[in-house]
Write an enzyme that holds these catalytic residues in place. Structure first.
Site, PDB file in Angstrom:
ATOM      1  N   ASP A   1     -32.008 -26.737  32.475  1.00 47.11           N
ATOM      2  CA  ASP A   1     -33.245 -27.347  31.966  1.00 47.11           C
ATOM      3  C   ASP A   1     -33.433 -28.688  32.669  1.00 47.11           C
ATOM      4  OD1 ASP A   1     -35.527 -27.586  30.493  1.00 47.11           O
ATOM      5  OD2 ASP A   1     -34.541 -28.003  28.590  1.00 47.11           O
TER       6      ASP A   1
ATOM      7  N   GLN B   1     -36.117 -42.302  36.276  1.00 47.07           N
ATOM      8  CA  GLN B   1     -37.487 -41.796  36.376  1.00 47.07           C
ATOM      9  C   GLN B   1     -38.459 -42.629  35.528  1.00 47.07           C
ATOM     10  OE1 GLN B   1     -36.862 -37.751  34.995  1.00 47.07           O
ATOM     11  NE2 GLN B   1     -35.523 -38.505  33.380  1.00 47.07           N
TER      12      GLN B   1
ATOM     13  N   ASP C   1     -23.898 -37.383  34.141  1.00 47.70           N
ATOM     14  CA  ASP C   1     -24.306 -36.484  35.222  1.00 47.70           C
ATOM     15  C   ASP C   1     -23.725 -35.097  34.961  1.00 47.70           C
ATOM     16  OD1 ASP C   1     -24.498 -35.040  37.582  1.00 47.70           O
ATOM     17  OD2 ASP C   1     -24.271 -36.811  38.842  1.00 47.70           O
ATOM     18  N   CYS C   2     -24.580 -34.111  34.843  1.00 43.91           N
ATOM     19  CA  CYS C   2     -24.094 -32.780  34.463  1.00 43.91           C
ATOM     20  C   CYS C   2     -23.145 -32.184  35.497  1.00 43.91           C
ATOM     21  CB  CYS C   2     -25.248 -31.831  34.139  1.00 43.91           C
ATOM     22  SG  CYS C   2     -26.244 -31.346  35.547  1.00 43.91           S
TER      23      CYS C   2
ATOM     24  N   TYR D   1     -42.822 -22.390  25.214  1.00 39.21           N
ATOM     25  CA  TYR D   1     -42.016 -22.716  26.406  1.00 39.21           C
ATOM     26  C   TYR D   1     -40.537 -22.530  26.084  1.00 39.21           C
ATOM     27  CZ  TYR D   1     -39.958 -25.421  30.216  1.00 39.21           C
ATOM     28  OH  TYR D   1     -39.203 -25.821  31.297  1.00 39.21           O
TER      29      TYR D   1
ATOM     30  N   ASP E   1     -35.422 -33.612  26.274  1.00 34.78           N
ATOM     31  CA  ASP E   1     -36.454 -33.650  25.232  1.00 34.78           C
ATOM     32  C   ASP E   1     -35.944 -33.091  23.910  1.00 34.78           C
ATOM     33  OD1 ASP E   1     -37.041 -30.662  25.236  1.00 34.78           O
ATOM     34  OD2 ASP E   1     -37.494 -31.169  27.313  1.00 34.78           O
TER      35      ASP E   1
ATOM     36  N   GLU F   1     -27.054 -34.581  29.421  1.00 32.81           N
ATOM     37  CA  GLU F   1     -28.328 -35.215  29.819  1.00 32.81           C
ATOM     38  C   GLU F   1     -28.019 -36.586  30.409  1.00 32.81           C
ATOM     39  OE1 GLU F   1     -31.751 -34.593  29.967  1.00 32.81           O
ATOM     40  OE2 GLU F   1     -31.796 -36.653  30.729  1.00 32.81           O
TER      41      GLU F   1
END
Lengths: 366, 366
Positions: free
Chosen positions: A280, A152, A259-260, A181, A205, A224
């Site tokens: 998330d 990304q 990769d989860c 949040y 994050d 992640e």
């Protein structure tokens, strides 16, 4: 370097804009008024059509360019655009544009009129959409970080009021202002994480991991995929993630870069179970039908997540803006398709950097 | 009835837009790409100048009109505008416009690009400025009430997420979502109003009076000039004002319709004193110098208010958006000029319907 575009629109009596002659008359009134502010205004071009009304280009020394459209239904749009060199005063000040709107509304005998605040173009990107596609202008004054990972586009922008903000593929993700949040996602105060085993899917994050660790869980594993997001957040968002992305692993947590779905499969094979799984990852897409890559991904995540949950475990995830009823409904329908059956509750919070209310889900076995 | 305007801007290498030939080349690339989406695109008009670059009008059947500017400094602006009949799909969808931006950025080899969310024009007014003149788009779906009093234009609009909103002279005032505004203004929890005598200057929406009465003051007198504002708020904002504007007077409070300066003078003459005076009048103007009618009015209010305050009394008032540092500084300088001397503290809160953080002042005798 920036251009300014100031948009005005007026709703006129449609009996006054129905034919060419009437539109010409309206255009003449408009031009007369504009000449008070732009004395060297010239008419450069105009076109007419019975279906699409009147269109004209006016300009002052080819510098300030004004386009006018008068639709036969009574709508008149006026676009003023000019280049604004750094440190120079705008051709039309905020108050000047307000006054112009009032005068034009009066002279055109408009039913209503509106003037949009000047749009700044070519400068730092500052306009992003809300979940229901409204325009939001952020007080961004600096691009702090920008890179493209294999997954990304990653940007960290600085907002004067929200602090550093993470944007992924040009969508708002989280900012220094957004503790609410994370707290609403994790239902702080309502859930007891002490001694619990937790799995975070995504969460690059670091904010969720950072807040969870304050609640003394037994262990947290975070999956992640994007190494670069974590490096950027570690450097520029430490207000919300502390040093969890720096350390990567302690007795209490481990961050696995990968990769989860692969790791969830591995956990399923090992029979590993969690008290909490956090989704998330990508936001719920705003579409009319639950199809396409993202929805497939959401379903895959659901199916695998519930296989690693203890019978009394919870799956907690963010939803979408609370105005996105169609997208939220589709998301809920996917939950209803799961077997064994699940049930859910929701929480919501106004997230400062989203400038809107966001919905969160808490899912358990029925 | 609405038109849509979609704005794109791209920053190009300035070495590729410095002369007419280069700009023509860029325009050609752009036109080729646009023709993929608008197959019947025609070039209607173009102009050039060494100082102001290239400008062109393209259109498809005079319906979708596209204007292009290429400034010699490398900025390219693209405005797409068309009429969107009720219930019809837009010519460029949200995703379609996103894709177009990406393709154009690639083909134009842009350093950066941005696409603004589509702007809706001629429909219900939905764009209002923040205190620092950023554009905010509200999810307004209805004008609930509109009238012009002898003092101002009064509008009550309905927002899907904020509820009914009061606008005075087209500026956001208060909405059903804004209890936090009133609570921060009155420092709920920090101030003890029990048995106290209170004077509200303005406060026509009734929210402050309604919340103060919950704290058992001895008596509140409210001085509001605009009868019509109170009637509108009584009818459409009862969520925040209860029935205080309906009753107008009980043992515990009295609303006087009139000029607050006249009544302050009367109170001074009578020697009447208050524990709290609230300034709930016009916002602090955003100007560079403390001059003009509004600043004179602010000074007049200050001078009279402190004459009706008990020695340990407090003057509480709203300031402005916390980004408006110049306006806030001027306000504070006016406070510093007062004799006898005063000192102040501030509180702040993110006000939902302002979509920004707001500053409030608490002023006491030094």
């Amino acid at each position: 370097m920036a251009a300014q575009t100031i948009l005005f629109d007026f709703t006129l009596d449609k009996d006054k804009t129905g034919d060419e002659k009437q539109r010409q008359d309206v255009a003449k009134i408009l031009r007369n008024e504009l000449e008070h502010i732009f004395p060297q205004l010239e008419l450069a071009y105009c076109m007419e059509s019975p279906e699409n009304g009147y269109f004209a280009v006016l300009h002052e020394n080819k510098d300030t360019v004004i386009t006018v459209r008068i639709f036969q239904h009574g709508l008149l749009t006026l676009n003023v655009e000019y280049f604004l060199p750094e440190g120079k005063e705008p051709v039309l000040s905020f108050e000047g544009a307000m006054r112009l709107e009032k005068v034009l509304a009066l002279k055109l005998k408009a039913v209503k009129g509106q003037k949009l605040p000047a749009l700044k173009r070519g400068d730092v990107a500052r306009y992003f959409p809300s979940s229901d596609e409204r325009i939001i202008e952020y007080d961004i004054d600096k691009v702090v970080y920008e890179a493209r990972s294999p997954f990304q586009k990653i940007q960290i922008m600085h907002s004067k009021t929200l602090g550093n903000m993470l944007l992924l593929d040009e969508l708002q993700n989280i900012a220094e202002s957004d503790l609410i949040y994370t707290e609403t996602l994790m239902c702080r105060g309502a859930e007891n994480y002490e001694g619990k085993e937790i799995c975070i899917l995504g969460g690059g994050d670091g904010a969720l991991l950072y807040e969870l660790l304050k609640e003394n869980p037994k262990h947290v594993v975070m999956l992640e995929i994007d190494e670069l997001v974590m490096q950027a957040c570690n450097k520029y968002l430490s207000v919300i993630c502390g040093d969890v992305l720096e350390k990567r692993k302690t007795d209490q947590y481990e961050i696995i870069v990968g990769d989860c779905v692969d790791y969830l499969k591995k956990f399923i094979a090992e029979g590993r179970k969690f008290d909490y799984v956090f989704g998330d990852l990508t936001d719920i897409p705003i579409t009319d039908t639950p199809e396409g890559e993202t929805w497939d991904f959401i379903r895959t995540i659901f199916e695998h997540s519930f296989q690693v949950l203890k019978p009394d475990g919870k799956y907690l995830t963010h939803g979408n803006g609370s105005t996105c009823t169609v997208g939220l409904r589709l998301f809920e329908e996917q939950l209803e398709l799961l077997r064994p059956k699940v049930k859910f509750t929701t929480t919501k919070a106004f997230v400062p950097s989203f400038m809107e209310e966001w919905l969160f889900y808490q899912v358990t076995f029925a």
